[in-house]
Design a protein around this motif. Structure first.
Motif, mmCIF file in Angstrom:
data_model
loop_
_atom_site.group_PDB
_atom_site.id
_atom_site.type_symbol
_atom_site.label_atom_id
_atom_site.label_comp_id
_atom_site.label_asym_id
_atom_site.label_seq_id
_atom_site.Cartn_x
_atom_site.Cartn_y
_atom_site.Cartn_z
ATOM 1 N N LEU A 123 47.876 -13.986 4.302
ATOM 2 C CA LEU A 123 48.292 -14.134 5.933
ATOM 3 C C LEU A 123 47.634 -15.444 6.004
ATOM 4 C CD1 LEU A 123 46.668 -10.673 6.922
ATOM 5 C CD2 LEU A 123 49.086 -11.501 6.502
ATOM 6 N N GLY A 124 48.071 -16.103 7.236
ATOM 7 C CA GLY A 124 47.615 -17.457 7.614
ATOM 8 C C GLY A 124 48.814 -18.490 6.964
ATOM 9 N N HIS A 125 49.751 -17.735 6.021
ATOM 10 C CA HIS A 125 50.857 -18.905 5.644
ATOM 11 C C HIS A 125 52.238 -17.930 5.804
ATOM 12 C CE1 HIS A 125 48.130 -21.960 3.685
ATOM 13 N NE2 HIS A 125 47.352 -20.936 3.857
ATOM 14 N N LEU A 144 49.582 -24.250 6.855
ATOM 15 C CA LEU A 144 48.909 -23.008 7.671
ATOM 16 C C LEU A 144 49.832 -22.491 8.731
ATOM 17 C CD1 LEU A 144 46.361 -24.383 6.006
ATOM 18 C CD2 LEU A 144 44.941 -23.698 8.019
ATOM 19 N N ARG A 179 38.932 -12.078 2.432
ATOM 20 C CA ARG A 179 39.912 -12.695 2.873
ATOM 21 C C ARG A 179 39.335 -14.584 2.975
ATOM 22 N NH1 ARG A 179 43.196 -11.872 8.569
ATOM 23 N NH2 ARG A 179 44.563 -13.806 8.658
ATOM 24 N N ASN A 221 45.987 -12.112 -0.115
ATOM 25 C CA ASN A 221 45.063 -12.663 1.110
ATOM 26 C C ASN A 221 45.303 -11.981 2.260
ATOM 27 O OD1 ASN A 221 42.801 -14.048 2.264
ATOM 28 N ND2 ASN A 221 44.275 -15.709 3.015
ATOM 29 N N PRO A 222 44.701 -11.029 2.742
ATOM 30 C CA PRO A 222 43.384 -10.405 2.298
ATOM 31 C C PRO A 222 43.796 -9.473 1.007
ATOM 32 C CG PRO A 222 43.811 -9.220 4.166
ATOM 33 C CD PRO A 222 45.174 -10.117 3.978
ATOM 34 N N PRO A 272 44.291 -24.228 1.598
ATOM 35 C CA PRO A 272 44.996 -23.301 2.083
ATOM 36 C C PRO A 272 44.189 -22.340 3.096
ATOM 37 C CG PRO A 272 44.017 -22.736 -0.097
ATOM 38 C CD PRO A 272 43.961 -24.442 0.354
#
Lengths: 258, 533
Positions: free
Chosen positions: A69-71, A103, B378, B390-391, B454
């Protein structure tokens, strides 16, 4: 990542046509989605309104490296005829998932567990402590050959836009072992940069000079692991070839000593 | 919650009087609440004798020592039998500043050095104990010696200065081209901006401030059985290699993994912390390593629960079980748990008091929380990036997976946010207080041409770049090698930067960082378990 425009238009169109002709193969960039289950969570991604199943959380030993998550992720996979659904997503198999480096905070969907989305198999590794081993055990390495030793080429695979990761040792260690065993006199390392034709018709290429960067990094890693005796010939192929994930690679050619 | 300043002192307990002491200790503890799960910290014992081991005092180290601490008693097993410290390089002041290895690795503090002890040494010696030496016992060597403000990081957090060259240097001394630039944003200690000692000096140096790690149970710390290969399993980078054998090494000893053998660490510590003029001799190194390898430390008594080391007791507890345990084993939930308890304390034993039963049940539940309470982990570099996603939904034992110590089984530097913002402990300025943050703050900018971090992006802040000061890699910024879980009761504060003053604060950090949502009972049980290790 670089997007081709006019100069690559013809390539992109051809690739798009190819993708349409082979409608079982998909390549798309999208946000990953994690869906919890009563066991381990599974990973999904949506493309053109369809949810696709990518894989589950296991551990460091798995081939499948779950997204982040976040990418955003680049998904390259195949939908089999009559493919089943897992976790509410159509199964892609085989599938290659690359976490894109920039990101993307908008990628932040975590779906809670629902009874209807239980895994149809037992997870190789539960969410708690291991059962005494890693989820997957690689086969033992083949016995090292006896003299006279042949030249051998080992291939290091990469995620899109990727360099060395936790998965690299599984590719590098056999090359290191062989080079030591045959007392390599020369090691030729060639790194390749690649591109992917997306199902949207767009072609995306890896970042500039990545072939050279990969090759130089692999040489540094082998030397850092103590393989300093051989002569190193290192080169990068930085004009991207468009195609499958296997194009993103470094080839390590080992020439045995006398 | 029990601030470190309120924790009690410790005294050596003669083994012969052990049973009598158990009785008095049990009486001293506060009453257990009806649910039997209160986190107990006893009132201070009336007599406090820390038994400070001064360099060169020529005592003998017996085979077995016990020291009282706030949660019970710590046991120190000197496995090879009594040792005469006279002339021994671990105990003699062999450097220029009067310190010995034992100065910062005190038996009563689990072979580390607690903040409580540091403060007591300040009080007893008026700040003249060698641990306050200018080289690293002050925020910066050029500050006035003996002024508490000059030693604030040591007196407030238990931190010693670690000066490291910038840019980093490879083993052969050649500079490593870092993937990021570093700027000093805040420098309360004054060293990073100092013209002689700082980043802009003739020898560009970054000073970070870290806790001394316990010199005990080291067969687990330097194990060579699991996760040791030519390439680091989390990054793919080459592992450090033994200079004598060329074999790859486990890199789980130091906070930044800059050294990987007991000998190389001793050599560096001699030249820096002890200010030796010459390198330790081979004979000295052999004696130091032999001693370090024979010391085992763990809690042996937990107030409320009583003895942790009864015959047929849980294998999780006590120094002797650490001596007998197998190193380099990835803990599991079937045969070799990270901290094995078997069926011990599942049912009350005849003669157990209600308080004892309740505390033992709590410790047992805490062990289960540690192993089985899942939560979402996370944005933790070198954990969420190594094939878990992730997570990832896991437990404490996922990262703290090594059998008997709870260390990482692989080379274990990772960033859980103890030094990187936004998670690191910070004191935001406001108009109503003069309080200022103690720690330095650095701004990190990942250079063009390398991927951004990241989880933190291209520009972010850290109090200690950790492993990145050695590797130069952007995604190593703020990664720290995790420590063993032994003797915790004796050596607060916790984390490499001492940012958790107590075990309660340590648990709070994880609860906040990973949104775990511990219940009060889970929190208490976990604390009771951790303080029994």
């Amino acid at each position: 990542m670089r997007t081709f425009s006019l100069a690559a238009l013809s390539v992109a169109l051809a690739a798009a046509q190819a993708a349409q002709a082979s409608e079982q193969n998909l390549a798309f960039i999208s946000c990953p989605i994690v869906r919890d289950t009563s066991s381990v969570p599974c990973w999904l991604s949506e493309f053109r309104g369809q949810l696709y199943y990518l894989g589950i959380q296991t551990d460091v030993s798995a081939d499948f490296n779950p997204p982040s998550l976040g990418h955003k992720v680049l998904v390259e996979g195949t939908v089999a005829a009559g493919a089943e659904e897992i976790c509410g997503g159509l199964v892609l198999d085989p599938v290659k998932v690359s976490v894109l480096p920039e990101l993307a905070p908008e990628c932040n969907t975590l779906l809670m567990a629902e009874d209807r989305y239980e895994l149809p198999f037992e997870a190789p590794r539960p969410p708690g402590p291991s059962a005494g081993r890693l989820a997957f055990t690689p086969p033992p390495p083949p016995p090292l050959p006896e003299a006279p030793f042949p030249e051998r080429t080992f291939v290091v695979a990469y995620d899109f836009d990727g360099t060395v990761t936790f998965q690299s040792p599984r590719f590098l260690t056999p090359a290191l072992d062989y080079a030591r065993h045959v007392r390599a006199r020369r090691i030729e390392i060639t790194g390749y940069r690649a591109a992917v034709a997306l199902s949207t018709g767009e072609v995306v290429a890896e970042r500039e000079r990545l072939g050279t960067i990969r090759a130089e990094q692999v040489a540094r890693l082998l030397q850092g692991a103590g393989l300093t005796e051989p002569e190193y010939i290192v080169r990068g192929v930085d004009r991207p070839q468009t195609g499958t994930p296997e194009l993103r690679r470094v080839e390590i050619r080992i020439i045995p000593g006398e | 919650m029990q601030p470190a300043s309120e924790l009690t002192g410790r005294r050596r307990v003669p083994v012969g009087s052990r049973l009598a002491f158990v009785g008095s200790a049990l009486l001293a503890v506060t009453a257990i609440m009806a649910n039997g799960s209160s986190a107990q910290v006893p009132s201070s014992p009336s007599a406090v004798d820390r038994e400070w081991w001064s360099p060169g005092d020529g005592r003998k180290v017996p085979e077995w020592l016990e020291y009282e601490n706030a949660y019970g008693r710590l046991g120190v097993l000197n496995a090879d039998g009594p040792l005469d410290t006279a002339g021994h390089p671990f105990f003699e002041p062999i450097g220029a500043n009067g310190r010995a290895c034992v100065s910062c690795h005190q038996p009563s503090d689990g072979m580390s050095l607690s903040l409580e002890t540091i403060r007591e040494r300040w009080r007893v010696t008026g700040g003249r104990d060698p641990i306050f030496a200018a080289i690293d016992g002050k925020n910066c060597p050029n500050l006035p010696q003996g002024d508490p403000a000059s030693h604030s990081l040591l007196l407030e957090r238990g931190l010693f200065r670690i000066p490291l060259p910038w840019p980093p240097r490879a083993a052969d001394g050649t500079p490593i081209e870092p993937e990021f630039t570093i700027e000093v944003v805040r420098d309360p200690g004054g060293c990073n901006l100092d013209p002689v000692y700082g980043l802009a000096s003739a020898n560009p140096t970054i000073s970070v401030y870290r806790r001394p790690r316990p010199v005990a149970n080291l067969k687990y710390v330097v194990q060579q059985k699991f996760g040791v290969s030519p390439f680091v399993g989390k990054t793919g980078e080459p592992a450090m290699r033994d200079p004598e054998t060329g074999r790859p090494l486990n890199m789980n000893m130091m906070a930044d993994a800059r050294l990987a053998t007991l000998r190389s660490q001793a050599v560096e510590a001699g030249l820096t912390h002890l200010q030796m003029v010459e390198r330790l001799s081979e004979d000295q190194l052999e004696r130091i390593e032999a001693f370090e390898r024979q010391i085992y430390v763990a809690q042996v008594l937990r107030h409320g629960a009583g003895s942790l080391v009864e015959p047929d007791g849980a294998k999780a507890f006590g120094p002797r079980n650490l001596l007998l345990g197998e190193e380099g084993v990835l803990g599991n939930n079937t045969t070799r748990w990270v901290f094995p308890m078997g069926d011990v304390w599942r049912a009350p034993a005849p003669g157990d008091s209600p308080e004892q039963i309740a505390m033992r049940e709590s410790i047992r539940r805490g062990q289960e929380v540690f192993h089985f309470r899942t939560f979402w982990i996370r944005d933790s570099m070198h954990l969420n990036t190594v094939g878990l996603g992730n997570p990832t939904k896991r437990t404490c034992a996922t990262c703290h997976g090594m059998h008997m110590t709870g260390m990482d089984s692989a080379n274990g530097w990772m960033d859980i946010g103890t030094t990187n913002l936004p998670w690191a402990r910070e004191t935001p300025r406001n108009p109503w207080t003069d309080e200022r943050e103690l720690m330095p703050l650095f701004r990190i900018t990942c250079k063009d041409g390398v991927p951004p971090h990241p989880y933190l992006g291209r520009v972010f802040y850290t109090q200690d770049p950790g492993r990145a000061l050695i590797s130069g890699r952007c995604n190593d910024v703020g990664t720290i090698v995790m420590q063993q879980f032994r003797g915790l009761a004796a050596r607060a504060p916790y984390f490499s930067n001492g940012s958790a003053a107590s075990l309660s604060e340590l648990i709070d950090f994880y609860d906040r960082r990973y949104n775990i949502g511990f219940t009060e009972r889970e929190r208490t049980d976990l604390l009771n378990f951790l303080s029994s290790l």
